[in-house]
Write a protein that holds these residues in place. Structure first.
Motif, PDB file in Angstrom:
ATOM      1  N   CYS A 115       0.705  -1.177   0.023  1.00 26.55           N
ATOM      2  CA  CYS A 115       0.052   0.147   0.096  1.00 26.55           C
ATOM      3  C   CYS A 115       0.753   1.268  -0.024  1.00 26.55           C
ATOM      4  O   CYS A 115       0.643   2.327  -0.664  1.00 26.55           O
ATOM      5  N   LYS A 116       1.803   1.103   0.710  1.00 28.90           N
ATOM      6  CA  LYS A 116       2.778   2.403   0.882  1.00 28.90           C
ATOM      7  C   LYS A 116       3.494   2.665  -0.575  1.00 28.90           C
ATOM      8  O   LYS A 116       3.375   3.848  -1.131  1.00 28.90           O
ATOM      9  N   GLU A 117       3.774   1.411  -1.290  1.00 27.51           N
ATOM     10  CA  GLU A 117       4.335   1.717  -2.830  1.00 27.51           C
ATOM     11  C   GLU A 117       3.399   2.295  -3.852  1.00 27.51           C
ATOM     12  O   GLU A 117       3.625   2.907  -4.183  1.00 27.51           O
ATOM     13  N   LEU A 118       1.978   2.100  -3.140  1.00 29.59           N
ATOM     14  CA  LEU A 118       1.117   2.483  -4.182  1.00 29.59           C
ATOM     15  C   LEU A 118       0.614   3.969  -3.593  1.00 29.59           C
ATOM     16  O   LEU A 118      -0.194   4.506  -4.485  1.00 29.59           O
ATOM     17  N   GLY A 119       1.390   4.634  -2.776  1.00 28.41           N
ATOM     18  CA  GLY A 119       1.153   5.923  -2.434  1.00 28.41           C
ATOM     19  C   GLY A 119      -0.094   6.102  -1.596  1.00 28.41           C
ATOM     20  O   GLY A 119      -0.658   7.270  -1.473  1.00 28.41           O
ATOM     21  N   LEU A 120      -0.516   5.285  -0.997  1.00 24.51           N
ATOM     22  CA  LEU A 120      -1.782   5.223  -0.177  1.00 24.51           C
ATOM     23  C   LEU A 120      -1.279   5.853   1.306  1.00 24.51           C
ATOM     24  O   LEU A 120      -0.098   5.280   1.616  1.00 24.51           O
ATOM     25  N   HIS A 121      -2.017   6.507   1.835  1.00 27.35           N
ATOM     26  CA  HIS A 121      -2.021   6.918   3.350  1.00 27.35           C
ATOM     27  C   HIS A 121      -2.285   5.630   4.313  1.00 27.35           C
ATOM     28  O   HIS A 121      -2.989   4.848   3.962  1.00 27.35           O
ATOM     29  N   LEU A 122      -1.563   5.539   5.396  1.00 31.17           N
ATOM     30  CA  LEU A 122      -1.490   4.441   6.168  1.00 31.17           C
ATOM     31  C   LEU A 122      -1.898   4.860   7.735  1.00 31.17           C
ATOM     32  O   LEU A 122      -1.224   5.650   8.127  1.00 31.17           O
ATOM     33  N   VAL A 123      -2.969   4.255   8.188  1.00 27.25           N
ATOM     34  CA  VAL A 123      -3.054   4.062   9.687  1.00 27.25           C
ATOM     35  C   VAL A 123      -3.646   2.850  10.073  1.00 27.25           C
ATOM     36  O   VAL A 123      -3.751   1.936   9.261  1.00 27.25           O
ATOM     37  N   ALA A 124      -3.800   2.873  11.233  1.00 28.96           N
ATOM     38  CA  ALA A 124      -3.841   1.734  11.942  1.00 28.96           C
ATOM     39  C   ALA A 124      -4.657   1.607  13.323  1.00 28.96           C
ATOM     40  O   ALA A 124      -4.015   2.665  14.122  1.00 28.96           O
ATOM     41  N   HIS A 125      -5.546   0.979  13.846  1.00 25.72           N
ATOM     42  CA  HIS A 125      -5.855   0.591  15.152  1.00 25.72           C
ATOM     43  C   HIS A 125      -4.900   0.130  15.918  1.00 25.72           C
ATOM     44  O   HIS A 125      -4.299  -0.995  15.423  1.00 25.72           O
ATOM     45  N   ALA A 126      -4.480   0.832  17.006  1.00 26.38           N
ATOM     46  CA  ALA A 126      -3.665   0.028  17.964  1.00 26.38           C
ATOM     47  C   ALA A 126      -3.674   0.793  19.195  1.00 26.38           C
ATOM     48  O   ALA A 126      -3.774   1.840  19.345  1.00 26.38           O
ATOM     49  N   GLY A 127      -3.287  -0.010  20.266  1.00 28.59           N
ATOM     50  CA  GLY A 127      -3.507   0.426  21.486  1.00 28.59           C
ATOM     51  C   GLY A 127      -4.924   1.035  22.156  1.00 28.59           C
ATOM     52  O   GLY A 127      -5.028   1.739  22.729  1.00 28.59           O
ATOM     53  N   GLU A 128      -5.992   0.346  21.364  1.00 31.48           N
ATOM     54  CA  GLU A 128      -7.223   0.364  22.153  1.00 31.48           C
ATOM     55  C   GLU A 128      -7.453  -0.791  23.008  1.00 31.48           C
ATOM     56  O   GLU A 128      -7.447  -0.398  24.106  1.00 31.48           O
ATOM     57  N   GLU A 129      -7.323  -1.903  22.718  1.00 30.78           N
ATOM     58  CA  GLU A 129      -7.248  -2.953  23.793  1.00 30.78           C
ATOM     59  C   GLU A 129      -5.870  -3.699  23.851  1.00 30.78           C
ATOM     60  O   GLU A 129      -5.361  -4.322  24.518  1.00 30.78           O
TER      61      GLU A 129
ATOM     62  N   LEU B 148       4.734  -1.149  10.398  1.00 29.37           N
ATOM     63  CA  LEU B 148       3.566  -0.636   9.218  1.00 29.37           C
ATOM     64  C   LEU B 148       3.878   0.575   8.548  1.00 29.37           C
ATOM     65  O   LEU B 148       3.385   0.986   7.417  1.00 29.37           O
ATOM     66  N   LYS B 149       4.570   1.412   9.458  1.00 33.14           N
ATOM     67  CA  LYS B 149       4.764   2.883   8.980  1.00 33.14           C
ATOM     68  C   LYS B 149       3.704   3.748   8.621  1.00 33.14           C
ATOM     69  O   LYS B 149       3.434   4.673   7.849  1.00 33.14           O
ATOM     70  N   VAL B 150       2.970   3.663   9.815  1.00 33.87           N
ATOM     71  CA  VAL B 150       1.450   4.344   9.772  1.00 33.87           C
ATOM     72  C   VAL B 150       1.866   5.803   9.862  1.00 33.87           C
ATOM     73  O   VAL B 150       2.662   6.319  10.688  1.00 33.87           O
ATOM     74  N   GLU B 151       0.764   6.677   9.544  1.00 32.70           N
ATOM     75  CA  GLU B 151       0.771   8.079   9.937  1.00 32.70           C
ATOM     76  C   GLU B 151       0.101   8.699  10.609  1.00 32.70           C
ATOM     77  O   GLU B 151       0.159   9.859  11.238  1.00 32.70           O
ATOM     78  N   ARG B 152      -1.119   7.896  11.151  1.00 31.72           N
ATOM     79  CA  ARG B 152      -1.779   8.340  12.519  1.00 31.72           C
ATOM     80  C   ARG B 152      -2.148   6.917  13.347  1.00 31.72           C
ATOM     81  O   ARG B 152      -2.104   5.947  12.552  1.00 31.72           O
ATOM     82  N   ILE B 153      -2.173   6.979  14.353  1.00 31.92           N
ATOM     83  CA  ILE B 153      -2.740   5.692  15.330  1.00 31.92           C
ATOM     84  C   ILE B 153      -4.033   6.189  15.498  1.00 31.92           C
ATOM     85  O   ILE B 153      -4.656   7.109  16.266  1.00 31.92           O
ATOM     86  N   ASP B 154      -4.901   4.990  15.264  1.00 32.65           N
ATOM     87  CA  ASP B 154      -6.289   4.951  15.648  1.00 32.65           C
ATOM     88  C   ASP B 154      -6.502   4.296  16.894  1.00 32.65           C
ATOM     89  O   ASP B 154      -6.139   3.433  17.516  1.00 32.65           O
ATOM     90  N   HIS B 155      -7.193   5.460  18.021  1.00 35.11           N
ATOM     91  CA  HIS B 155      -7.253   5.056  19.388  1.00 35.11           C
ATOM     92  C   HIS B 155      -5.633   5.322  20.069  1.00 35.11           C
ATOM     93  O   HIS B 155      -5.624   6.561  20.368  1.00 35.11           O
ATOM     94  N   GLY B 156      -4.907   4.427  20.159  1.00 35.75           N
ATOM     95  CA  GLY B 156      -3.728   4.522  20.930  1.00 35.75           C
ATOM     96  C   GLY B 156      -3.553   4.870  22.434  1.00 35.75           C
ATOM     97  O   GLY B 156      -2.600   5.138  22.859  1.00 35.75           O
ATOM     98  N   VAL B 157      -4.708   4.961  22.988  1.00 34.62           N
ATOM     99  CA  VAL B 157      -4.886   5.367  24.527  1.00 34.62           C
ATOM    100  C   VAL B 157      -4.022   4.554  25.510  1.00 34.62           C
ATOM    101  O   VAL B 157      -3.473   5.123  26.439  1.00 34.62           O
ATOM    102  N   ARG B 158      -3.659   3.271  25.108  1.00 27.82           N
ATOM    103  CA  ARG B 158      -2.705   2.472  25.846  1.00 27.82           C
ATOM    104  C   ARG B 158      -1.191   2.956  25.950  1.00 27.82           C
ATOM    105  O   ARG B 158      -0.410   2.455  26.705  1.00 27.82           O
TER     106      ARG B 158
END
Ligand code: ADE
Ligand code: ZN
Length: 349
Positions: free
Chosen positions: A197-211, A224-234
């Motif tokens: 996906c990165k090669e395709l030039g897509l933006h990258l995000v992922a849920h992490a640190g919710e549970e 994964l080289k994400v640009e934002r973390i979804d949740h991340g509260v942990r």
């Protein structure tokens, strides 16, 4: 850190300000905006049999003990979506809500595997959602973009096949994300898919640190080289990680009402959003699955502000962060922040 324009705002005006201020929503699952009334209407339209006898009975089942208990009901709700028009109608209902809540920009998650696994073609999903986004731009002046999520409880092969199916429509979504059952499904399971996906030039995000533990946040960033973390509260369990998030200006898309409904925090007063915001983490507020968690975006702002005693400075930072962390162009962001500043000037005493 973005400072409030040099104005004094009467604390009593805060609820009205939260409602009126322009904002972006960066973490909402469009299937999570399906209200019980719409689920029943679509079930009738499509001849789908539901496990609940009425809207009230379905709503009464929204008592969750953790993420999985919610996901089971959420995937069942999505089973009424069969035709392009269904996807359009679902997204349009949410986009009308955006207009009413002064959401100028929304980056909506969608879960294609929830639909393709039931025999609904990818094309049907993406075309219905895209036509609603286009209509929102033209009729509402709301900027709406799509982020395709992979379901992490399914295999890497399934995610790769989904990406293949999506390639002819690459121009219709801006990025990819990772959602569904977090525990036992670490980010690195999807390393190769995200690399592609990165090669395709897509933006990258992922849920992490919710549970999941802080390690999942590290791996979302490093593998994964994400640009934002979804949740991340942990992240708060690891001070070095918090320092890194601050240093890198990494945004967390936090969902306060969701976190309480899924028992990540006992109540909103226990939420760590204000602590992280005060430390300098780029926090944003989002609704996650508003039809299931007791409120859309402004309800999240209002209840959080009340429970955590947020002030106008906090409100400004949260709204500004939401624009800065979006995947819109610099010119669009500057225009929205200008409108944000004007709203704060208007509310000044
Ligand atoms: N899918 C929809 N909402 C979700 C959440 N809060 N966490 C993980 N997957 C989801
Ligand atoms: Zn989510």
């Amino acid at each position: 850190m973005a400072a409030l324009p040099d104005v004094q705002i009467d604390p009593q005006k805060l609820p009205a300000l939260l409602q009126a201020m322009p904002k972006a929503e960066l973490h909402m699952h469009i299937e999570g905006s399906l209200e019980p009334e719409l689920i029943f209407a679509l079930a009738q339209r499509n001849g789908v049999k539901l496990a609940y006898p009425s809207v009230e009975a379905l709503r009464a089942a929204y008592a969750f003990t953790d993420l999985q208990s919610f996901l089971d009901i959420y995937y069942a709700g999505a089973s009424v979506l069969l035709k392009e028009q269904d996807f359009h109608d679902m997204a349009w209902a949410y986009l009308l809500r955006c207009k009413a809540e002064n959401i100028l920009r929304t980056e909506m998650f969608f879960d294609p595997q929830t639909h393709t696994d039931r025999g609904v073609p990818f094309e049907v999903v993406i075309k219905g959602l895209t036509s609603a986004c286009e209509r929102a731009r033209l009729e509402l002046g709301v900027s709406a973009a799509l982020i395709m999520c992979f379901l992490r409880h399914l295999s890497e092969e399934s995610a790769m096949a989904t990406l293949e199916a999506a390639l002819p429509y690459r121009h219709l979504f801006i990025g990819v994300g990772l959602d569904s059952s977090e525990r036992g499904h670490p980010p690195e399971k999807f390393a190769r898919v995200f690399a592609k996906c990165k090669e395709l030039g897509l933006h990258l995000v992922a849920h992490a640190g919710e549970e999941g533990p802080p390690e999942y946040i590290y791996n979302a960033l490093d593998v994964l080289k994400v640009e934002r973390i979804d949740h991340g509260v942990r992240c708060i369990e690891d001070p070095a990680l918090v320092q890194r998030l601050i240093r890198e200006g990494m945004a967390l898309t936090v969902c306060p009402l969701s976190n309480v409904k899924l028992c990540v925090f006992k109540d909103l007063a226990q939420h760590n959003l204000k602590t992280l915001l005060d430390q300098g983490v780029k926090i944003t507020i989002n609704s996650d699955d508003p039809a299931y968690f007791g409120g859309y975006l402004n309800q999240n702002y209002l209840e959080t502000a009340q429970a955590l005693k947020l002030n106008a400075q906090d409100a400004y930072r949260l709204a500004r962060n939401s624009f800065e962390a979006s995947f819109a162009t610099q010119a669009e962001k500057a225009g929205w922040i200008e409108q944000l500043d004007q709203t704060f000037q208007r509310f000044a005493a």
